[in-house]
Enzyme design. Structure first.
Site, PDB file in Angstrom:
ATOM      1  N   LYS A   1      29.592  31.432  68.776  1.00 30.05           N
ATOM      2  CA  LYS A   1      29.762  32.097  68.303  1.00 30.05           C
ATOM      3  C   LYS A   1      29.899  31.135  65.911  1.00 30.05           C
ATOM      4  CE  LYS A   1      33.780  34.800  67.234  1.00 30.05           C
ATOM      5  NZ  LYS A   1      35.343  35.119  68.134  1.00 30.05           N
TER       6      LYS A   1
HETATM    7  O1  G3P Z   1      37.953  37.166  67.004  1.00 30.70           O
HETATM    8  C1  G3P Z   1      38.150  37.369  66.023  1.00 30.70           C
HETATM    9  C2  G3P Z   1      39.010  38.683  65.425  1.00 30.70           C
HETATM   10  O2  G3P Z   1      38.628  39.317  66.509  1.00 30.70           O
HETATM   11  C3  G3P Z   1      40.334  37.797  64.428  1.00 30.70           C
HETATM   12  O3  G3P Z   1      41.051  38.959  64.368  1.00 30.70           O
HETATM   13  O4  G3P Z   1      43.399  40.165  64.203  1.00 30.70           O
HETATM   14  O5  G3P Z   1      42.182  37.646  63.810  1.00 30.70           O
HETATM   15  O6  G3P Z   1      41.875  39.745  62.499  1.00 30.70           O
HETATM   16  P1  G3P Z   1      42.193  39.486  63.395  1.00 30.70           P
END
Ligand code: G3P
Length: 216
Positions: A84
């Site tokens: 990533k």
């Molecule tokens: O994996 C990255 C992403 O899905 C993060 O989500 O909830 O931290 O904005 P969030």
């Protein structure tokens, strides 16, 4: 639409796999840090033993050279590791280099259609638009997802659209309606997808009637 789990928690990943809803896993440094002082590479290896699909391991270097170095190391952990990289100039340069070496890259932290175009041009295998974080600042993450899917459909790019930062069932339903290739979500959202009060009420009523009529 494939379902990825957006977590680094092994219990959640095992449970998601047993439900048939772990086509892959996305991790990030925040999710890894929630698991305590785990050894990163060992932890990714443990996830890869549970899940056969793509498992994202995020680089933390800021420069291209460092990202490529990390990416090459992570790719050795298991054949289903996806590196990533962040959607920065350095990250996209690293994406191109890693892709050229046959290492799949998930380009993360995408917040605009322009960025998504650049990621596809760089050779990303996955693009991760963050829907919830756009909603958090009063923008509409689903509009971005729709834009990316529409633009990508004009070309033969290999990049799969991975809807990320999903916070609720509406995000998942709309991602499916728009035709996202993948939705990655925390385990809490998987639970929410299952739940409906009328299902619980109906089940309780069926069982009550069953027992009332003398059945065991
Ligand atoms: O994996 C990255 C992403 O899905 C993060 O989500 O909830 O931290 O904005 P969030």
């Amino acid at each position: 639409m494939k379902f990825f789990l957006d977590t680094a928690n092994l219990d959640e990943i095992r449970e998601g796999a047993s439900l048939g809803l772990a086509d892959g896993v996305t991790t990030n440094p925040t999710l890894i840090s929630k698991e305590g002082g785990v050894d990163f590479k060992q932890h990714i290896a443990a996830i890869c033993e549970i899940v056969q699909g793509p498992v994202s391991a995020e680089v933390t270097s800021l420069d291209t050279e460092g990202m490529v170095r990390e990416g090459r190391e992570y790719a050795k952990i298991a054949s289903n590791v996806v590196v990533k990289c962040p959607l920065t100039r350095e990250g996209l340069k690293a994406t191109g280099i890693l892709d050229g070496e046959g290492i799949k890259v998930n380009v993360t932290l995408c917040f605009s259609a322009a960025q998504a175009i650049l990621a596809a041009k760089a050779g990303a295998s996955f693009i991760s638009p963050f829907l919830g974080r756009l909603d958090d600042i009063g923008e509409n993450g689903l509009v971005l997802l729709s834009d990316i899917i529409e633009i990508y459909s004009n070309y033969g790019w290999k990049t799969e659209v991975l809807a990320a930062s999903l916070r609720n069932p509406i995000h998942v339903i709309e991602a499916a309606r728009l035709g996202a290739d993948i939705a990655t979500m925390p385990f809490k959202v998987i639970d929410q997808l299952f739940n409906h009060p009328l299902t619980d009420k109906g089940q309780a009523q069926f069982l009550a009637d069953w027992h009332k009529s003398g059945h065991q």
